[in-house]
Motif scaffolding. Structure first.
Motif, PDB file in Angstrom:
ATOM      1  N   MET A   1       0.848  -1.182   0.000  1.00 51.24           N
ATOM      2  CA  MET A   1       0.000   0.000   0.000  1.00 51.24           C
ATOM      3  C   MET A   1       0.891   1.241   0.000  1.00 51.24           C
ATOM      4  O   MET A   1       1.964   1.244   0.577  1.00 51.24           O
ATOM      5  CB  MET A   1      -0.896  -0.018   1.242  1.00 51.24           C
ATOM      6  CG  MET A   1      -1.892   1.100   1.258  1.00 51.24           C
ATOM      7  SD  MET A   1      -3.029   0.871   2.641  1.00 51.24           S
ATOM      8  CE  MET A   1      -4.073   2.239   2.370  1.00 51.24           C
ATOM      9  N   ALA A   2       0.415   2.294  -0.621  1.00 52.21           N
ATOM     10  CA  ALA A   2       1.173   3.545  -0.688  1.00 52.21           C
ATOM     11  C   ALA A   2       0.368   4.660  -0.037  1.00 52.21           C
ATOM     12  O   ALA A   2      -0.859   4.687  -0.110  1.00 52.21           O
ATOM     13  CB  ALA A   2       1.473   3.887  -2.143  1.00 52.21           C
ATOM     14  N   TYR A   3       1.091   5.567   0.610  1.00 47.40           N
ATOM     15  CA  TYR A   3       0.449   6.674   1.312  1.00 47.40           C
ATOM     16  C   TYR A   3       0.843   7.987   0.633  1.00 47.40           C
ATOM     17  O   TYR A   3       2.012   8.375   0.680  1.00 47.40           O
ATOM     18  CB  TYR A   3       0.870   6.695   2.783  1.00 47.40           C
ATOM     19  CG  TYR A   3       0.626   5.387   3.468  1.00 47.40           C
ATOM     20  CD1 TYR A   3      -0.662   5.015   3.847  1.00 47.40           C
ATOM     21  CD2 TYR A   3       1.664   4.504   3.726  1.00 47.40           C
ATOM     22  CE1 TYR A   3      -0.903   3.810   4.463  1.00 47.40           C
ATOM     23  CE2 TYR A   3       1.432   3.297   4.348  1.00 47.40           C
ATOM     24  CZ  TYR A   3       0.148   2.955   4.714  1.00 47.40           C
ATOM     25  OH  TYR A   3      -0.090   1.749   5.325  1.00 47.40           O
ATOM     26  N   PRO A   4      -0.125   8.673   0.001  1.00 46.66           N
ATOM     27  CA  PRO A   4       0.213   9.936  -0.659  1.00 46.66           C
ATOM     28  C   PRO A   4       0.407  11.049   0.372  1.00 46.66           C
ATOM     29  O   PRO A   4      -0.474  11.328   1.172  1.00 46.66           O
ATOM     30  CB  PRO A   4      -1.008  10.206  -1.550  1.00 46.66           C
ATOM     31  CG  PRO A   4      -2.125   9.452  -0.910  1.00 46.66           C
ATOM     32  CD  PRO A   4      -1.513   8.288  -0.197  1.00 46.66           C
ATOM     33  N   VAL A   5       1.566  11.659   0.352  1.00 44.88           N
ATOM     34  CA  VAL A   5       1.878  12.767   1.244  1.00 44.88           C
ATOM     35  C   VAL A   5       1.622  14.077   0.520  1.00 44.88           C
ATOM     36  O   VAL A   5       0.922  14.947   1.012  1.00 44.88           O
ATOM     37  CB  VAL A   5       3.349  12.688   1.719  1.00 44.88           C
ATOM     38  CG1 VAL A   5       3.695  13.865   2.603  1.00 44.88           C
ATOM     39  CG2 VAL A   5       3.594  11.387   2.446  1.00 44.88           C
ATOM     40  N   LEU A   6       2.187  14.189  -0.662  1.00 42.09           N
ATOM     41  CA  LEU A   6       2.004  15.329  -1.560  1.00 42.09           C
ATOM     42  C   LEU A   6       1.755  14.761  -2.954  1.00 42.09           C
ATOM     43  O   LEU A   6       1.969  13.568  -3.185  1.00 42.09           O
ATOM     44  CB  LEU A   6       3.268  16.206  -1.562  1.00 42.09           C
ATOM     45  CG  LEU A   6       3.575  16.960  -0.275  1.00 42.09           C
ATOM     46  CD1 LEU A   6       4.960  17.578  -0.348  1.00 42.09           C
ATOM     47  CD2 LEU A   6       2.548  18.039  -0.012  1.00 42.09           C
ATOM     48  N   ASP A  14       6.655  -0.372   2.343  1.00 40.53           N
ATOM     49  CA  ASP A  14       7.941  -0.991   2.651  1.00 40.53           C
ATOM     50  C   ASP A  14       8.823  -0.080   3.508  1.00 40.53           C
ATOM     51  O   ASP A  14       9.712  -0.565   4.211  1.00 40.53           O
ATOM     52  CB  ASP A  14       8.692  -1.337   1.362  1.00 40.53           C
ATOM     53  CG  ASP A  14       7.902  -2.290   0.485  1.00 40.53           C
ATOM     54  OD1 ASP A  14       7.092  -3.051   1.047  1.00 40.53           O
ATOM     55  OD2 ASP A  14       8.090  -2.265  -0.745  1.00 40.53           O
ATOM     56  N   ASP A  15       8.595   1.235   3.440  1.00 40.70           N
ATOM     57  CA  ASP A  15       9.396   2.195   4.208  1.00 40.70           C
ATOM     58  C   ASP A  15       8.935   2.317   5.654  1.00 40.70           C
ATOM     59  O   ASP A  15       9.618   2.927   6.471  1.00 40.70           O
ATOM     60  CB  ASP A  15       9.332   3.591   3.557  1.00 40.70           C
ATOM     61  CG  ASP A  15       9.945   3.596   2.172  1.00 40.70           C
ATOM     62  OD1 ASP A  15      10.894   2.834   1.935  1.00 40.70           O
ATOM     63  OD2 ASP A  15       9.479   4.385   1.322  1.00 40.70           O
ATOM     64  N   ILE A  16       7.770   1.748   5.968  1.00 41.69           N
ATOM     65  CA  ILE A  16       7.178   1.886   7.298  1.00 41.69           C
ATOM     66  C   ILE A  16       7.142   0.527   7.992  1.00 41.69           C
ATOM     67  O   ILE A  16       6.721  -0.475   7.401  1.00 41.69           O
ATOM     68  CB  ILE A  16       5.746   2.458   7.190  1.00 41.69           C
ATOM     69  CG1 ILE A  16       5.783   3.862   6.621  1.00 41.69           C
ATOM     70  CG2 ILE A  16       5.072   2.466   8.546  1.00 41.69           C
ATOM     71  CD1 ILE A  16       4.414   4.433   6.308  1.00 41.69           C
ATOM     72  N   VAL A  17       7.580   0.501   9.254  1.00 44.54           N
ATOM     73  CA  VAL A  17       7.490  -0.708  10.076  1.00 44.54           C
ATOM     74  C   VAL A  17       6.578  -0.378  11.247  1.00 44.54           C
ATOM     75  O   VAL A  17       6.826   0.574  11.991  1.00 44.54           O
ATOM     76  CB  VAL A  17       8.881  -1.141  10.595  1.00 44.54           C
ATOM     77  CG1 VAL A  17       8.760  -2.338  11.512  1.00 44.54           C
ATOM     78  CG2 VAL A  17       9.809  -1.431   9.438  1.00 44.54           C
ATOM     79  N   ARG A  46      16.927   5.676   4.195  1.00 41.61           N
ATOM     80  CA  ARG A  46      16.803   4.734   3.085  1.00 41.61           C
ATOM     81  C   ARG A  46      15.622   5.008   2.165  1.00 41.61           C
ATOM     82  O   ARG A  46      15.459   4.331   1.162  1.00 41.61           O
ATOM     83  CB  ARG A  46      16.705   3.306   3.627  1.00 41.61           C
ATOM     84  CG  ARG A  46      18.035   2.810   4.176  1.00 41.61           C
ATOM     85  CD  ARG A  46      18.012   1.348   4.443  1.00 41.61           C
ATOM     86  NE  ARG A  46      17.056   1.058   5.518  1.00 41.61           N
ATOM     87  CZ  ARG A  46      16.523  -0.126   5.737  1.00 41.61           C
ATOM     88  NH1 ARG A  46      16.838  -1.130   4.967  1.00 41.61           N
ATOM     89  NH2 ARG A  46      15.686  -0.306   6.729  1.00 41.61           N
ATOM     90  N   CYS A  47      14.790   5.984   2.497  1.00 40.22           N
ATOM     91  CA  CYS A  47      13.623   6.284   1.670  1.00 40.22           C
ATOM     92  C   CYS A  47      14.061   7.053   0.422  1.00 40.22           C
ATOM     93  O   CYS A  47      14.601   8.160   0.509  1.00 40.22           O
ATOM     94  CB  CYS A  47      12.600   7.102   2.471  1.00 40.22           C
ATOM     95  SG  CYS A  47      11.110   7.464   1.531  1.00 40.22           S
ATOM     96  N   ALA A  48      13.811   6.479  -0.743  1.00 34.12           N
ATOM     97  CA  ALA A  48      14.239   7.093  -2.002  1.00 34.12           C
ATOM     98  C   ALA A  48      13.372   8.283  -2.396  1.00 34.12           C
ATOM     99  O   ALA A  48      13.793   9.123  -3.189  1.00 34.12           O
ATOM    100  CB  ALA A  48      14.212   6.043  -3.118  1.00 34.12           C
ATOM    101  N   ALA A  49      12.169   8.382  -1.839  1.00 33.51           N
ATOM    102  CA  ALA A  49      11.254   9.462  -2.214  1.00 33.51           C
ATOM    103  C   ALA A  49      11.652  10.809  -1.616  1.00 33.51           C
ATOM    104  O   ALA A  49      11.214  11.849  -2.103  1.00 33.51           O
ATOM    105  CB  ALA A  49       9.828   9.111  -1.783  1.00 33.51           C
ATOM    106  N   LEU A  50      12.499  10.800  -0.571  1.00 29.23           N
ATOM    107  CA  LEU A  50      12.883  12.048   0.086  1.00 29.23           C
ATOM    108  C   LEU A  50      14.155  12.614  -0.526  1.00 29.23           C
ATOM    109  O   LEU A  50      15.092  11.883  -0.835  1.00 29.23           O
ATOM    110  CB  LEU A  50      13.121  11.818   1.585  1.00 29.23           C
ATOM    111  CG  LEU A  50      11.958  11.319   2.416  1.00 29.23           C
ATOM    112  CD1 LEU A  50      12.386  11.151   3.863  1.00 29.23           C
ATOM    113  CD2 LEU A  50      10.781  12.265   2.334  1.00 29.23           C
TER     114      LEU A  50
END
Length: 140
Positions: A1-6, A14-17, A46-50
Motif C-alpha cells: 500500500m502507498a500513502y500519498p503525502v504530496l 515498505d518504508d514503514i514498520v 533509506r527512503c528514495a522518495a525524500l
C-alpha cells in the motif's frame, strides 16, 4: 500500500514498520490483554522518495523522535483500537513529511523608518515618566 503525502511524494508500505505495544490509559480489562498502541518506524535515510533537503528539514522538525541513524519513531495510543491508532500514526508521519517538504520563505531584513524610531523613543520616554511617577513622593 502507498500513502500519498504530496502530489509528487508517495511513501510506500515498505518504508514503514509498524509494531503493536501495550498502551496506558483507558480501556478497562482490555488494556492488559490487547496491544492497541502503535509504534511506527520510518527510515528516512533509506527512503528514495525524500530529497536531501527534505531529510535535513525532517531532522530539525522531528527532533527527539528521530534517532541518530535517521529513523523516525512515532507512538500512537490515542484510540482504543489498533486500526485507528495505526491510521493516526501514519497521518502524523504524513503531516511531518508535508512540513519537511515545505520550504519556508526567507525573511528579508528591513530597517525601521525614521518615524517609527522617533515614535519608539517617544513611547519609551513616556513609559519612563509613568514609572517615575509611581515612586515615593518627595517633600518639596
Amino acid at each position: 500500500m502507498a500513502y500519498p503525502v504530496l502530489p509528487d511524494l508517495v511513501i510506500s508500505d515498505d518504508d514503514i514498520v509498524v509494531t503493536y505495544i501495550h498502551a496506558s490509559g483507558p480501556g478497562g480489562q482490555n488494556v492488559n490483554k490487547v496491544a492497541t498502541a502503535v509504534q511506527l518506524r520510518f527510515d528516512a535515510t533509506r527512503c528514495a522518495a525524500l530529497t536531501s533537503r527534505m531529510r535535513a528539514r525532517l531532522r530539525l522538525l522531528a527532533g527527539s523522535r528521530m534517532t541518530r541513524e535517521g529513523e523516525v519513531i512515532l507512538t500512537a495510543q490515542k484510540f482504543r483500537s489498533q486500526t485507528r491508532n495505526r491510521e493516526d500514526a501514519i497521518e502524523r508521519l504524513c503531516e511531518l513529511l508535508r512540513q519537511a517538504a515545505h520550504v519556508p520563505t526567507r525573511r528579508i531584513a528591513t530597517r525601521p523608518s525614521r518615524t517609527q524610531r522617533r515614535r519608539r523613543m517617544d513611547d519609551k520616554a513616556r513609559r519612563g515618566q509613568v514609572k517615575q511617577g509611581r515612586g515615593r513622593p518627595t517633600l518639596d
